[in-house]
Design an enzyme around this catalytic site. Structure first.
Site, PDB file in Angstrom:
ATOM      1  N   HIS A 152       0.864  -1.200   0.000  1.00 42.29           N
ATOM      2  CA  HIS A 152       0.000   0.000   0.000  1.00 42.29           C
ATOM      3  C   HIS A 152       0.890   1.236   0.000  1.00 42.29           C
ATOM      4  O   HIS A 152       1.497   1.575   1.010  1.00 42.29           O
ATOM      5  CB  HIS A 152      -0.897   0.014   1.237  1.00 42.29           C
ATOM      6  CG  HIS A 152      -1.838   1.189   1.281  1.00 42.29           C
ATOM      7  ND1 HIS A 152      -3.017   1.154   1.979  1.00 42.29           N
ATOM      8  CD2 HIS A 152      -1.792   2.422   0.729  1.00 42.29           C
ATOM      9  CE1 HIS A 152      -3.647   2.310   1.853  1.00 42.29           C
ATOM     10  NE2 HIS A 152      -2.897   3.109   1.091  1.00 42.29           N
TER      11      HIS A 152
ATOM     12  N   LEU B 294       2.403   6.986  -4.605  1.00 40.78           N
ATOM     13  CA  LEU B 294       3.589   7.495  -5.292  1.00 40.78           C
ATOM     14  C   LEU B 294       3.360   8.858  -5.930  1.00 40.78           C
ATOM     15  O   LEU B 294       4.306   9.482  -6.394  1.00 40.78           O
ATOM     16  CB  LEU B 294       4.059   6.492  -6.352  1.00 40.78           C
ATOM     17  CG  LEU B 294       4.595   5.168  -5.808  1.00 40.78           C
ATOM     18  CD1 LEU B 294       4.935   4.213  -6.955  1.00 40.78           C
ATOM     19  CD2 LEU B 294       5.822   5.395  -4.922  1.00 40.78           C
ATOM     20  N   ARG B 295       2.104   9.299  -5.973  1.00 40.12           N
ATOM     21  CA  ARG B 295       1.761  10.585  -6.578  1.00 40.12           C
ATOM     22  C   ARG B 295       2.159  10.605  -8.055  1.00 40.12           C
ATOM     23  O   ARG B 295       2.152   9.576  -8.719  1.00 40.12           O
ATOM     24  CB  ARG B 295       2.380  11.742  -5.789  1.00 40.12           C
ATOM     25  CG  ARG B 295       2.143  11.720  -4.285  1.00 40.12           C
ATOM     26  CD  ARG B 295       0.700  11.740  -3.886  1.00 40.12           C
ATOM     27  NE  ARG B 295       0.542  12.024  -2.451  1.00 40.12           N
ATOM     28  CZ  ARG B 295      -0.472  11.639  -1.732  1.00 40.12           C
ATOM     29  NH1 ARG B 295      -1.456  10.935  -2.280  1.00 40.12           N
ATOM     30  NH2 ARG B 295      -0.560  11.951  -0.442  1.00 40.12           N
TER      31      ARG B 295
ATOM     32  N   ASN C   4      -5.521   7.076  -6.322  1.00 38.18           N
ATOM     33  CA  ASN C   4      -6.251   8.323  -6.046  1.00 38.18           C
ATOM     34  C   ASN C   4      -5.485   9.561  -6.520  1.00 38.18           C
ATOM     35  O   ASN C   4      -5.191  10.474  -5.755  1.00 38.18           O
ATOM     36  CB  ASN C   4      -6.615   8.442  -4.565  1.00 38.18           C
ATOM     37  CG  ASN C   4      -5.417   8.425  -3.646  1.00 38.18           C
ATOM     38  OD1 ASN C   4      -4.384   7.827  -3.961  1.00 38.18           O
ATOM     39  ND2 ASN C   4      -5.542   9.069  -2.496  1.00 38.18           N
TER      40      ASN C   4
ATOM     41  N   HIS D  63      -4.313  -0.507   6.183  1.00 39.53           N
ATOM     42  CA  HIS D  63      -3.835   0.347   7.278  1.00 39.53           C
ATOM     43  C   HIS D  63      -4.732   0.266   8.517  1.00 39.53           C
ATOM     44  O   HIS D  63      -5.281   1.271   8.970  1.00 39.53           O
ATOM     45  CB  HIS D  63      -3.647   1.792   6.824  1.00 39.53           C
ATOM     46  CG  HIS D  63      -4.754   2.372   5.983  1.00 39.53           C
ATOM     47  ND1 HIS D  63      -6.081   2.293   6.321  1.00 39.53           N
ATOM     48  CD2 HIS D  63      -4.714   3.058   4.816  1.00 39.53           C
ATOM     49  CE1 HIS D  63      -6.807   2.900   5.409  1.00 39.53           C
ATOM     50  NE2 HIS D  63      -5.996   3.370   4.473  1.00 39.53           N
TER      51      HIS D  63
ATOM     52  N   LEU E 259      -4.765   9.458   7.849  1.00 38.41           N
ATOM     53  CA  LEU E 259      -6.066   8.797   7.947  1.00 38.41           C
ATOM     54  C   LEU E 259      -5.927   7.341   7.523  1.00 38.41           C
ATOM     55  O   LEU E 259      -5.333   7.077   6.469  1.00 38.41           O
ATOM     56  CB  LEU E 259      -7.104   9.509   7.076  1.00 38.41           C
ATOM     57  CG  LEU E 259      -7.525  10.904   7.550  1.00 38.41           C
ATOM     58  CD1 LEU E 259      -8.411  11.575   6.511  1.00 38.41           C
ATOM     59  CD2 LEU E 259      -8.241  10.830   8.896  1.00 38.41           C
TER      60      LEU E 259
ATOM     61  N   ASP F 105       1.515   2.763   3.492  1.00 42.36           N
ATOM     62  CA  ASP F 105       0.625   3.904   3.252  1.00 42.36           C
ATOM     63  C   ASP F 105       1.435   5.190   3.189  1.00 42.36           C
ATOM     64  O   ASP F 105       0.953   6.261   3.578  1.00 42.36           O
ATOM     65  CB  ASP F 105      -0.475   4.001   4.313  1.00 42.36           C
ATOM     66  CG  ASP F 105      -1.587   4.986   3.927  1.00 42.36           C
ATOM     67  OD1 ASP F 105      -1.701   5.302   2.728  1.00 42.36           O
ATOM     68  OD2 ASP F 105      -2.313   5.443   4.824  1.00 42.36           O
TER      69      ASP F 105
ATOM     70  N   ALA G  61      -3.741  15.087   5.270  1.00 36.35           N
ATOM     71  CA  ALA G  61      -3.504  13.807   5.932  1.00 36.35           C
ATOM     72  C   ALA G  61      -2.528  12.982   5.112  1.00 36.35           C
ATOM     73  O   ALA G  61      -2.703  12.822   3.906  1.00 36.35           O
ATOM     74  CB  ALA G  61      -4.815  13.057   6.103  1.00 36.35           C
TER      75      ALA G  61
END
Length: 347
Positions: free
Chosen positions: A17, A20-21, A45, A178, A223, A251, A267
């Site tokens: 998880h 990496l943007r 995301n 997570h 989060l 994460d 977050a």
């Protein structure tokens, strides 16, 4: 795993998880993962999110282009589930080997989740097909009802959403990502072979007192949020138990310094550079170093039906100090444990 004095040699781990943007952020943070991890489940995301085979292929190509020369790293792509996603897109991507899993974000539960799922019922057709083809479902397990306290949202999700989902789709492979609570740890350990979970370095090392007592430490804000120490201890005992359905998922979620240090900070904890040292520290504190390799390198591949990595890394019991800041063009990142030291370094 072999141990000789102060050296642990383990199979090269995977990160199940990670965020990496993209663009400059991707180029900056990826080397901290690709150096020591063989594979990583890459979160979808982005803006806009990864919802098609074509966008996943393009994103994977951008990641591979950013891998430093000499690193042998393979990104595992995921599909962002939405209320309107075509189930055939999911199936096609999985059968082509583009999608490894699909990600369920409850709408507005975390960063860039506004396109997420409003109700499990809206994606029941997708889940049915995923169950049939053996495609794992990755879940951010928090309810988004504003009436539910932020510290209770994971436990409530398990009770009201996850358990009914698993009853409806009993052979769907589910990863509760997570996990942060005693309830989640107990639920996963009591589950069957279709249920697994990832645990982050920060939730094993810290609790909400570390974030809130003596001043707000914004770089520990993520989060699901850090919980009280009894939940932290339950997570530590869970990984020390050797349950083979718990595995490494950092994460790691980088944000530029100014986006963390603000009146409404983002977050996410950027922990890739310190993750393995942190896990080793926690496992040593729990007298469970003999369980570390399975958690980092064996349990995840087993659950996903993938081979373990054929290379190795070494963890040396010697001090390592983490950077105060990491350059990000004209900006910077503040990494997890910035300026602090641990007694396990990675080679």
């Amino acid at each position: 795993m072999t141990a000789q004095h102060t050296i642990l040699k383990i199979r090269r781990p995977d990160d199940w998880h990670i965020h990496l943007r993209d663009d400059r952020m991707l180029e900056t943070v990826l080397p901290y993962t690709s150096r020591f991890f063989g594979r990583a489940i890459v979160m979808p995301n982005l803006t806009p999110p990864i919802t098609s085979v074509a966008s996943a292929i393009a994103y994977r190509q951008r990641i591979l282009a950013a891998v430093p020369q000499g690193d042998n790293f393979h990104p595992l792509m995921t599909c962002y589930l939405t209320d309107t996603l075509d189930a055939n897109e999911i199936v096609s991507g999985f059968e082509q080997g583009v999608f490894t899993a699909a990600k369920l974000y409850p709408a507005n539960a975390t960063t860039n989740s506004s396109h997420g799922v409003t109700s499990v019922a809206t994606i029941s057709g997708i889940l049915e097909k995923m169950q049939k083809i053996g495609m794992p479902l990755l879940i951010h397990g928090e309810v988004t009802d504003p009436a539910i306290d932020i510290f209770d949202r994971e436990a409530r999700f398990i009770e009201t959403i996850l358990e009914p989902l698993r009853q409806d789709f009993p052979e769907l492979k589910v990863v509760l990502e997570h996990i942060t609570t005693k309830e989640a740890a107990e639920y996963v350990i009591a589950g069957n072979d279709y249920l697994a979970a990832t645990i982050t370095p920060q939730h094993l090392m810290f609790n909400r007192n570390h974030m809130l007592v003596g001043g707000i430490r914004t770089h520990l804000y993520c989060l699901p949020i850090l919980k009280r120490n009894t939940h932290q201890q339950a997570l530590r005992e869970a990984v020390a138990s050797g349950c083979d359905r718990l595995f490494l998922g950092t994460d790691s979620a980088p944000h530029a310094k100014h986006r963390k240090e603000s009146s409404c900070g983002c977050a996410g904890v950027f922990n890739a550079q310190a993750a393995l040292s942190t896990y080793a520290t926690v496992f040593e504190e729990m007298n469970a170093l003999d369980k570390l390799e399975a958690f980092c390198s064996l349990n995840g591949p087993r659950f996903y039906g993938l081979p373990v990595n054929d290379s190795w890394i070494e963890l040396h019991r010697e001090a390592v100090t983490f950077p105060e800041e990491i350059a990000l063009g004209d900006e910077s990142l503040i990494p997890f444990l910035a300026g602090q030291s641990l007694n396990w370094s990675v080679r």
